[in-house]
Write a protein that holds these residues in place. Structure first.
Motif, PDB file in Angstrom:
ATOM      1  N   ARG A   8      44.588   9.593  56.005  1.00  0.00           N
ATOM      2  CA  ARG A   8      43.927  10.283  54.900  1.00  0.00           C
ATOM      3  C   ARG A   8      42.772  11.123  55.425  1.00  0.00           C
ATOM      4  O   ARG A   8      41.702  10.616  55.763  1.00  0.00           O
ATOM      5  N   SER A  26      46.653  16.245  55.937  1.00  0.00           N
ATOM      6  CA  SER A  26      46.745  14.792  56.081  1.00  0.00           C
ATOM      7  C   SER A  26      47.384  14.428  57.414  1.00  0.00           C
ATOM      8  O   SER A  26      47.975  15.277  58.101  1.00  0.00           O
ATOM      9  N   THR A  85      45.197   3.490  58.945  1.00  0.00           N
ATOM     10  CA  THR A  85      45.324   3.602  57.500  1.00  0.00           C
ATOM     11  C   THR A  85      44.434   2.620  56.756  1.00  0.00           C
ATOM     12  O   THR A  85      44.114   1.541  57.259  1.00  0.00           O
ATOM     13  N   ASP A  93      47.122   2.790  51.790  1.00  0.00           N
ATOM     14  CA  ASP A  93      48.008   3.782  52.389  1.00  0.00           C
ATOM     15  C   ASP A  93      49.173   3.154  53.154  1.00  0.00           C
ATOM     16  O   ASP A  93      49.926   3.855  53.821  1.00  0.00           O
TER      17      ASP A  93
END
Length: 216
Positions: free
Chosen positions: A69, A74, A95, A99
């Motif tokens: 992120r 991204s 992550t 996510d």
């Protein structure tokens, strides 16, 4: 925020750390420095993609630690762009808990591993070491494949015909009939093929040809 270690030899593997959190970049960079791993840090995906396109570092020797992120581009989009650019370095995704489904999907698309924040230092080190070992094996295999492809390119059209028939398991007698040649001529061509390919047996010949075949 590139932190380039240009004084190191290009043959050394490099860990590329891509994260929009400066604290993460600092801590991971210091951790990798402490265990002797060359690393470069990037504050976002665009900075890394620009560096990948424009700089002369070895684009296949190392691995990428990539946050999922990030603003603008991204980690997943960065992965897709790197794939289009022919990047073969393993990617480890970092992550947040929410996510995880995205990270799992990224692994289906070829990522080597994903690690959840906050992560233990040893877990990160183990994942990076594993990715670097995998990349080294892949590089060695690619080198062998390239050498084999070079040898294959040295074969004449007739030798290629005979090689293809040999690899499919056809006997000299069958090949001779199909190509309207004598069996002795096939044997001579086969000997030339084995000599050019640098092998001493039929089994070895078949193996090097299969190993050099493209894989998905």
């Amino acid at each position: 925020m590139q932190n380039n270690k240009t004084e190191h030899m290009s043959s050394s593997p490099m860990v590329h750390v891509v994260d929009d959190d400066e604290a993460v970049l600092d801590s991971v960079g210091m951790l990798l420095d402490s265990i002797g791993l060359i690393n470069t840090c990037y504050k976002d995906a665009q900075e890394f993609l620009d560096a990948y396109s424009e700089t002369e570092f070895d684009k296949h020797n190392g691995c990428i630690l990539l946050d999922i992120r990030m603003p603008f581009i991204s980690g997943i989009e960065c992965q897709h762009r790197l794939e289009q650019m022919g990047c073969r370095m393993p990617i480890i995704f970092v992550t947040e808990h929410g996510d995880v489904p995205t990270a799992v999907e990224a692994m289906k698309n070829g990522a080597a591993e994903f690690i959840q924040k906050p992560f233990r230092e040893q877990l990160l080190i183990d994942a990076i070491q594993k990715a670097l070992q995998t990349n080294m094996k892949n590089q060695k295999r690619l080198e062998i494949v390239n050498q084999t492809q070079g040898k294959l390119a040295s074969l004449t059209n007739r030798e290629n015909q005979i090689l293809n028939a040999i690899v499919t398991g056809k006997a000299n007698k069958v090949i001779a009939i199909e190509l309207h040649l004598s069996q002795r001529t096939i044997e001579i061509h086969r000997a030339h093929v084995m000599d050019k390919m640098g092998v001493n047996s039929l089994a070895e010949l078949v193996k090097v040809v299969i190993d050099a075949s493209p894989t998905d």
